[in-house]
Scaffold this motif. Sequence first.
Motif, PDB file in Angstrom:
ATOM      1  N   TRP A 153       0.733  -1.352   0.410  1.00 38.72           N
ATOM      2  CA  TRP A 153      -0.149   0.186   0.322  1.00 38.72           C
ATOM      3  C   TRP A 153       0.910   0.955  -0.151  1.00 38.72           C
ATOM      4  CZ3 TRP A 153      -0.538   4.087   3.336  1.00 38.72           C
ATOM      5  CH2 TRP A 153      -1.877   4.940   2.974  1.00 38.72           C
ATOM      6  N   ALA A 154       1.855   1.026   0.847  1.00 39.35           N
ATOM      7  CA  ALA A 154       2.512   2.511   0.991  1.00 39.35           C
ATOM      8  C   ALA A 154       3.693   2.537  -0.266  1.00 39.35           C
ATOM      9  CB  ALA A 154       3.201   2.019   2.279  1.00 39.35           C
ATOM     10  N   GLN A 169      -4.397   5.045  10.362  1.00 43.44           N
ATOM     11  CA  GLN A 169      -4.873   4.009  10.457  1.00 43.44           C
ATOM     12  C   GLN A 169      -4.234   2.118  10.792  1.00 43.44           C
ATOM     13  OE1 GLN A 169      -9.031   5.192   8.275  1.00 43.44           O
ATOM     14  NE2 GLN A 169      -9.034   3.388   9.329  1.00 43.44           N
ATOM     15  N   LEU A 170      -2.762   2.534   9.588  1.00 42.28           N
ATOM     16  CA  LEU A 170      -2.198   1.811   9.330  1.00 42.28           C
ATOM     17  C   LEU A 170      -1.233   1.434  10.477  1.00 42.28           C
ATOM     18  CD1 LEU A 170      -1.178   1.693   5.211  1.00 42.28           C
ATOM     19  CD2 LEU A 170      -2.487  -0.649   7.032  1.00 42.28           C
ATOM     20  N   LEU A 171      -0.577   2.619  10.895  1.00 41.55           N
ATOM     21  CA  LEU A 171       0.423   2.442  11.836  1.00 41.55           C
ATOM     22  C   LEU A 171      -0.938   2.375  12.703  1.00 41.55           C
ATOM     23  CD1 LEU A 171       2.316   5.868  11.255  1.00 41.55           C
ATOM     24  CD2 LEU A 171       3.202   3.841  10.850  1.00 41.55           C
ATOM     25  N   THR A 172      -2.316   2.406  13.379  1.00 42.04           N
ATOM     26  CA  THR A 172      -2.693   2.266  14.784  1.00 42.04           C
ATOM     27  C   THR A 172      -3.137   0.357  14.746  1.00 42.04           C
ATOM     28  OG1 THR A 172      -4.098   3.865  15.335  1.00 42.04           O
ATOM     29  CG2 THR A 172      -5.045   2.124  16.141  1.00 42.04           C
ATOM     30  N   PHE A 173      -3.199  -0.248  13.063  1.00 38.74           N
ATOM     31  CA  PHE A 173      -2.639  -1.548  13.243  1.00 38.74           C
ATOM     32  C   PHE A 173      -2.120  -2.063  13.350  1.00 38.74           C
ATOM     33  CE2 PHE A 173      -2.913  -5.132   9.611  1.00 38.74           C
ATOM     34  CZ  PHE A 173      -4.343  -5.774  10.023  1.00 38.74           C
ATOM     35  N   LEU A 174      -0.528  -1.608  12.824  1.00 31.66           N
ATOM     36  CA  LEU A 174       0.419  -2.238  13.651  1.00 31.66           C
ATOM     37  C   LEU A 174       1.020  -2.365  15.041  1.00 31.66           C
ATOM     38  CD1 LEU A 174       2.802  -1.614   9.961  1.00 31.66           C
ATOM     39  CD2 LEU A 174       1.270  -3.533  10.622  1.00 31.66           C
ATOM     40  N   GLU A 175       0.256  -1.685  15.767  1.00 32.44           N
ATOM     41  CA  GLU A 175       0.390  -1.241  16.565  1.00 32.44           C
ATOM     42  C   GLU A 175       0.693  -2.565  17.517  1.00 32.44           C
ATOM     43  OE1 GLU A 175      -0.209   1.857  20.510  1.00 32.44           O
ATOM     44  OE2 GLU A 175      -0.155   2.468  18.256  1.00 32.44           O
ATOM     45  N   PRO A 176      -0.626  -2.938  17.753  1.00 32.40           N
ATOM     46  CA  PRO A 176      -0.003  -4.849  18.161  1.00 32.40           C
ATOM     47  C   PRO A 176       0.701  -5.745  17.852  1.00 32.40           C
ATOM     48  CG  PRO A 176      -2.640  -4.111  17.491  1.00 32.40           C
ATOM     49  CD  PRO A 176      -1.795  -3.038  17.000  1.00 32.40           C
ATOM     50  N   MET A 177       1.512  -5.285  16.849  1.00 32.33           N
ATOM     51  CA  MET A 177       2.993  -6.183  16.400  1.00 32.33           C
ATOM     52  C   MET A 177       4.251  -5.938  16.397  1.00 32.33           C
ATOM     53  SD  MET A 177       0.895  -7.309  13.383  1.00 32.33           S
ATOM     54  CE  MET A 177       1.948  -9.187  12.429  1.00 32.33           C
ATOM     55  N   PHE A 178       4.408  -4.522  17.189  1.00 33.38           N
ATOM     56  CA  PHE A 178       5.603  -3.858  17.211  1.00 33.38           C
ATOM     57  C   PHE A 178       6.546  -4.619  18.163  1.00 33.38           C
ATOM     58  CE2 PHE A 178       8.164  -0.484  19.070  1.00 33.38           C
ATOM     59  CZ  PHE A 178       8.814   0.124  17.899  1.00 33.38           C
ATOM     60  N   GLY A 192       7.003  -3.559   6.379  1.00 30.79           N
ATOM     61  CA  GLY A 192       5.560  -2.440   6.165  1.00 30.79           C
ATOM     62  C   GLY A 192       6.155  -1.185   6.529  1.00 30.79           C
ATOM     63  N   LEU A 193       6.432  -1.263   7.837  1.00 32.04           N
ATOM     64  CA  LEU A 193       6.992   0.064   8.969  1.00 32.04           C
ATOM     65  C   LEU A 193       8.241   0.925   7.821  1.00 32.04           C
ATOM     66  CD1 LEU A 193       7.369  -1.063  11.999  1.00 32.04           C
ATOM     67  CD2 LEU A 193       5.739   0.396  11.638  1.00 32.04           C
ATOM     68  N   LYS A 194       9.142   0.380   6.945  1.00 27.69           N
ATOM     69  CA  LYS A 194       9.919   0.420   6.587  1.00 27.69           C
ATOM     70  C   LYS A 194       9.705   1.466   5.170  1.00 27.69           C
ATOM     71  CE  LYS A 194      13.994  -1.247   3.857  1.00 27.69           C
ATOM     72  NZ  LYS A 194      15.078  -2.172   3.494  1.00 27.69           N
ATOM     73  N   THR A 195       8.640   0.628   4.803  1.00 30.11           N
ATOM     74  CA  THR A 195       7.997   1.662   3.482  1.00 30.11           C
ATOM     75  C   THR A 195       7.429   2.939   3.937  1.00 30.11           C
ATOM     76  OG1 THR A 195       8.137  -0.494   1.955  1.00 30.11           O
ATOM     77  CG2 THR A 195       7.505   1.183   1.248  1.00 30.11           C
ATOM     78  N   LEU A 196       6.509   2.229   4.495  1.00 29.11           N
ATOM     79  CA  LEU A 196       5.828   3.797   4.969  1.00 29.11           C
ATOM     80  C   LEU A 196       6.923   4.246   5.570  1.00 29.11           C
ATOM     81  CD1 LEU A 196       2.854   1.764   7.587  1.00 29.11           C
ATOM     82  CD2 LEU A 196       2.976   3.800   5.800  1.00 29.11           C
TER      83      LEU A 196
END
Length: 242
Positions: A153-154, A169-178, A192-196
């Motif tokens: 997506w990014a 929204q995506l950052l909030t979505f990934l937060e539990p996986m940090f 995903g975080l890298k490309t964002l």
Amino acid sequence: MNTPEARELGRCLAELVAQGRIGAAYDQLSPTLNARTPFRLLDLIGQSIGAGELEVANAFTARVAADKTEGGWVIIASILREQLTRDMAGAFERSRVFTITADIWYATDILGERVPGPALLIDFDRALSLLAPWRTDPDRWVRRTAGVATHFWAKRTHGEAKYGNQVEQLLTFLEPMFEERNVDAIKGVGWGLKTLGRYYPQPVTDWLARQAGRNPRALMLRKALTFLSPKQRARVTGGQAQ
């Protein structure tokens, strides 16, 4: 094989699949899967089959999956991508099952970039809702896909300001996986975080700063920081080198 040949093969296979001749279709496809066929051509072949009726197309994907070839996962993923506008929930579930069946990183990434990733561009809210349970799936490859889809997506939105709300929204979505502990899953989420971070560095910096006190694996943080400026990195790490 060139593009016209791939389109013609896709057309022929689509006809066989529509007739329910699954074995004959796979026999015709098999030499292409055993050769070093570029993914872009396999995508064209799968696209033709995926435009057809769901039941027979899905029967064909099951036959292709049985041999677990690398190119076969591209064919399957391309077929499922064509089903997103007609049966997004079904395409997601089939993608999840094939991800578990494949049990290898490259199939996970092939499927993630062709099914849930594009789905986020088609219908962001619905796709994110369908993807949400994958974050806690027992299978590490399914969890990895949440990050792969975010990466896709990014990459496709290219940092356009109009997507700012979806970035949050995506950052909030990934937060539990940090604080994910499995390395295979971390590589996907970190991707995903890298490309964002590459396309939306400020929101990612702000988000990472809000994660202070949490305990991510070093690999996760390193990937998330990849494209941030030295100043942004220092804000996240408290000035410590990463």
